[in-house]
Design a protein around this motif. Sequence first.
Motif, PDB file in Angstrom:
ATOM      1  N   GLU A 147       3.307  -5.895   0.162  1.00  0.00           N
ATOM      2  CA  GLU A 147       4.587  -6.529  -0.131  1.00  0.00           C
ATOM      3  C   GLU A 147       4.437  -7.591  -1.228  1.00  0.00           C
ATOM      4  O   GLU A 147       5.236  -7.654  -2.157  1.00  0.00           O
ATOM      5  CB  GLU A 147       5.153  -7.150   1.139  1.00  0.00           C
ATOM      6  CG  GLU A 147       6.527  -7.740   0.961  1.00  0.00           C
ATOM      7  CD  GLU A 147       7.131  -8.212   2.275  1.00  0.00           C
ATOM      8  OE1 GLU A 147       8.362  -8.364   2.310  1.00  0.00           O
ATOM      9  OE2 GLU A 147       6.389  -8.420   3.254  1.00  0.00           O
ATOM     10  N   ARG A 148       3.397  -8.411  -1.128  1.00  0.00           N
ATOM     11  CA  ARG A 148       3.158  -9.435  -2.164  1.00  0.00           C
ATOM     12  C   ARG A 148       2.925  -8.800  -3.527  1.00  0.00           C
ATOM     13  O   ARG A 148       3.467  -9.246  -4.537  1.00  0.00           O
ATOM     14  CB  ARG A 148       1.951 -10.297  -1.780  1.00  0.00           C
ATOM     15  CG  ARG A 148       2.260 -11.361  -0.754  1.00  0.00           C
ATOM     16  CD  ARG A 148       1.141 -12.374  -0.618  1.00  0.00           C
ATOM     17  NE  ARG A 148      -0.139 -11.780  -0.280  1.00  0.00           N
ATOM     18  CZ  ARG A 148      -0.571 -11.536   0.957  1.00  0.00           C
ATOM     19  NH1 ARG A 148       0.195 -11.841   1.997  1.00  0.00           N
ATOM     20  NH2 ARG A 148      -1.748 -11.003   1.178  1.00  0.00           N
ATOM     21  N   LYS A 149       2.133  -7.742  -3.562  1.00  0.00           N
ATOM     22  CA  LYS A 149       1.810  -7.083  -4.832  1.00  0.00           C
ATOM     23  C   LYS A 149       3.051  -6.447  -5.446  1.00  0.00           C
ATOM     24  O   LYS A 149       3.261  -6.545  -6.661  1.00  0.00           O
ATOM     25  CB  LYS A 149       0.708  -6.042  -4.610  1.00  0.00           C
ATOM     26  CG  LYS A 149       0.171  -5.475  -5.868  1.00  0.00           C
ATOM     27  CD  LYS A 149      -0.556  -6.530  -6.681  1.00  0.00           C
ATOM     28  CE  LYS A 149      -1.154  -5.912  -7.924  1.00  0.00           C
ATOM     29  NZ  LYS A 149      -1.640  -6.909  -8.867  1.00  0.00           N
ATOM     30  N   LEU A 150       3.878  -5.814  -4.641  1.00  0.00           N
ATOM     31  CA  LEU A 150       5.112  -5.220  -5.155  1.00  0.00           C
ATOM     32  C   LEU A 150       6.024  -6.291  -5.739  1.00  0.00           C
ATOM     33  O   LEU A 150       6.651  -6.080  -6.783  1.00  0.00           O
ATOM     34  CB  LEU A 150       5.826  -4.435  -4.050  1.00  0.00           C
ATOM     35  CG  LEU A 150       5.113  -3.170  -3.565  1.00  0.00           C
ATOM     36  CD1 LEU A 150       5.790  -2.622  -2.322  1.00  0.00           C
ATOM     37  CD2 LEU A 150       5.046  -2.123  -4.661  1.00  0.00           C
ATOM     38  N   ASN A 151       6.068  -7.448  -5.100  1.00  0.00           N
ATOM     39  CA  ASN A 151       6.858  -8.565  -5.628  1.00  0.00           C
ATOM     40  C   ASN A 151       6.284  -9.064  -6.943  1.00  0.00           C
ATOM     41  O   ASN A 151       7.030  -9.334  -7.886  1.00  0.00           O
ATOM     42  CB  ASN A 151       6.941  -9.704  -4.613  1.00  0.00           C
ATOM     43  CG  ASN A 151       7.853  -9.386  -3.457  1.00  0.00           C
ATOM     44  OD1 ASN A 151       8.788  -8.606  -3.581  1.00  0.00           O
ATOM     45  ND2 ASN A 151       7.558  -9.965  -2.312  1.00  0.00           N
ATOM     46  N   GLU A 152       4.957  -9.197  -7.019  1.00  0.00           N
ATOM     47  CA  GLU A 152       4.307  -9.639  -8.253  1.00  0.00           C
ATOM     48  C   GLU A 152       4.596  -8.689  -9.407  1.00  0.00           C
ATOM     49  O   GLU A 152       4.730  -9.127 -10.552  1.00  0.00           O
ATOM     50  CB  GLU A 152       2.788  -9.721  -8.060  1.00  0.00           C
ATOM     51  CG  GLU A 152       2.322 -10.867  -7.209  1.00  0.00           C
ATOM     52  CD  GLU A 152       0.824 -10.770  -6.906  1.00  0.00           C
ATOM     53  OE1 GLU A 152       0.095  -9.995  -7.577  1.00  0.00           O
ATOM     54  OE2 GLU A 152       0.385 -11.476  -5.986  1.00  0.00           O
ATOM     55  N   MET A 211      -6.030  -2.661   2.072  1.00  0.00           N
ATOM     56  CA  MET A 211      -4.854  -3.462   1.787  1.00  0.00           C
ATOM     57  C   MET A 211      -3.946  -3.433   3.010  1.00  0.00           C
ATOM     58  O   MET A 211      -3.726  -2.385   3.601  1.00  0.00           O
ATOM     59  CB  MET A 211      -4.132  -2.888   0.563  1.00  0.00           C
ATOM     60  CG  MET A 211      -2.768  -3.495   0.316  1.00  0.00           C
ATOM     61  SD  MET A 211      -1.957  -2.893  -1.168  1.00  0.00           S
ATOM     62  CE  MET A 211      -2.846  -3.804  -2.395  1.00  0.00           C
ATOM     63  N   THR A 212      -3.426  -4.577   3.351  1.00  0.00           N
ATOM     64  CA  THR A 212      -2.500  -4.677   4.477  1.00  0.00           C
ATOM     65  C   THR A 212      -1.061  -4.510   3.988  1.00  0.00           C
ATOM     66  O   THR A 212      -0.792  -4.579   2.785  1.00  0.00           O
ATOM     67  CB  THR A 212      -2.622  -6.038   5.169  1.00  0.00           C
ATOM     68  OG1 THR A 212      -2.193  -7.040   4.245  1.00  0.00           O
ATOM     69  CG2 THR A 212      -4.036  -6.299   5.647  1.00  0.00           C
ATOM     70  N   LYS A 213      -0.173  -4.331   4.924  1.00  0.00           N
ATOM     71  CA  LYS A 213       1.241  -4.207   4.572  1.00  0.00           C
ATOM     72  C   LYS A 213       1.756  -5.493   3.929  1.00  0.00           C
ATOM     73  O   LYS A 213       2.535  -5.452   2.978  1.00  0.00           O
ATOM     74  CB  LYS A 213       2.046  -3.863   5.826  1.00  0.00           C
ATOM     75  CG  LYS A 213       3.492  -3.567   5.563  1.00  0.00           C
ATOM     76  CD  LYS A 213       4.162  -3.115   6.851  1.00  0.00           C
ATOM     77  CE  LYS A 213       5.648  -3.058   6.721  1.00  0.00           C
ATOM     78  NZ  LYS A 213       6.297  -2.676   7.978  1.00  0.00           N
ATOM     79  N   LYS A 214       1.297  -6.650   4.418  1.00  0.00           N
ATOM     80  CA  LYS A 214       1.700  -7.941   3.842  1.00  0.00           C
ATOM     81  C   LYS A 214       1.207  -8.057   2.401  1.00  0.00           C
ATOM     82  O   LYS A 214       1.927  -8.521   1.522  1.00  0.00           O
ATOM     83  CB  LYS A 214       1.160  -9.098   4.676  1.00  0.00           C
ATOM     84  CG  LYS A 214       2.095  -9.562   5.744  1.00  0.00           C
ATOM     85  CD  LYS A 214       3.337 -10.120   5.102  1.00  0.00           C
ATOM     86  CE  LYS A 214       4.122 -10.946   6.073  1.00  0.00           C
ATOM     87  NZ  LYS A 214       5.507 -11.040   5.692  1.00  0.00           N
ATOM     88  N   ALA A 215      -0.041  -7.647   2.164  1.00  0.00           N
ATOM     89  CA  ALA A 215      -0.609  -7.690   0.810  1.00  0.00           C
ATOM     90  C   ALA A 215       0.150  -6.727  -0.100  1.00  0.00           C
ATOM     91  O   ALA A 215       0.392  -7.045  -1.277  1.00  0.00           O
ATOM     92  CB  ALA A 215      -2.091  -7.340   0.847  1.00  0.00           C
ATOM     93  N   TRP A 273       1.047   4.876  -5.952  1.00  0.00           N
ATOM     94  CA  TRP A 273       2.122   5.845  -6.173  1.00  0.00           C
ATOM     95  C   TRP A 273       3.279   5.181  -6.909  1.00  0.00           C
ATOM     96  O   TRP A 273       3.776   5.717  -7.904  1.00  0.00           O
ATOM     97  CB  TRP A 273       2.568   6.394  -4.821  1.00  0.00           C
ATOM     98  CG  TRP A 273       3.557   7.512  -4.850  1.00  0.00           C
ATOM     99  CD1 TRP A 273       3.723   8.461  -5.820  1.00  0.00           C
ATOM    100  CD2 TRP A 273       4.507   7.831  -3.832  1.00  0.00           C
ATOM    101  NE1 TRP A 273       4.714   9.341  -5.469  1.00  0.00           N
ATOM    102  CE2 TRP A 273       5.214   8.974  -4.250  1.00  0.00           C
ATOM    103  CE3 TRP A 273       4.819   7.267  -2.612  1.00  0.00           C
ATOM    104  CZ2 TRP A 273       6.222   9.553  -3.490  1.00  0.00           C
ATOM    105  CZ3 TRP A 273       5.817   7.855  -1.854  1.00  0.00           C
ATOM    106  CH2 TRP A 273       6.508   8.982  -2.293  1.00  0.00           C
ATOM    107  N   LEU A 274       3.711   4.009  -6.458  1.00  0.00           N
ATOM    108  CA  LEU A 274       4.828   3.326  -7.120  1.00  0.00           C
ATOM    109  C   LEU A 274       4.462   2.874  -8.527  1.00  0.00           C
ATOM    110  O   LEU A 274       5.294   2.946  -9.440  1.00  0.00           O
ATOM    111  CB  LEU A 274       5.319   2.155  -6.290  1.00  0.00           C
ATOM    112  CG  LEU A 274       6.012   2.507  -4.982  1.00  0.00           C
ATOM    113  CD1 LEU A 274       6.617   1.266  -4.327  1.00  0.00           C
ATOM    114  CD2 LEU A 274       7.082   3.559  -5.171  1.00  0.00           C
ATOM    115  N   LYS A 275       3.221   2.448  -8.727  1.00  0.00           N
ATOM    116  CA  LYS A 275       2.795   2.077 -10.072  1.00  0.00           C
ATOM    117  C   LYS A 275       2.860   3.285 -11.005  1.00  0.00           C
ATOM    118  O   LYS A 275       3.269   3.159 -12.160  1.00  0.00           O
ATOM    119  CB  LYS A 275       1.380   1.489 -10.024  1.00  0.00           C
ATOM    120  CG  LYS A 275       1.366   0.078  -9.441  1.00  0.00           C
ATOM    121  CD  LYS A 275      -0.021  -0.423  -9.145  1.00  0.00           C
ATOM    122  CE  LYS A 275      -0.861  -0.664 -10.355  1.00  0.00           C
ATOM    123  NZ  LYS A 275      -2.176  -1.260 -10.005  1.00  0.00           N
TER     124      LYS A 275
END
Length: 75
Positions: A7-12, A1-5, A68-70
């Motif tokens: 960021e998108r997942k955290l937003n989702e 997973m990239t940093k951009k991916a 971790w955040l999940k």
Amino acid sequence: MTKKALERKLNELNIDKRAYDLNGGLPNETYCIEESNGKWYTYYSERGKRTSFNSFETEEACQYFLDWLKYIFHI
């Protein structure tokens, strides 16, 4: 997973953007991930200190950070 991916997942997942920082530093009471000199670090920043510190050789840190955040936010 990239940093951009990441960021998108955290937003989702609608995780509050004030709860994390994707550029590191020492913001108060914030989950952080940062890349420095080719290494990746995840930690919790509180009162100018890093706790729950982990280091990674690759961008695999992004998947760890997401998991971790999940866990923290019961997602």
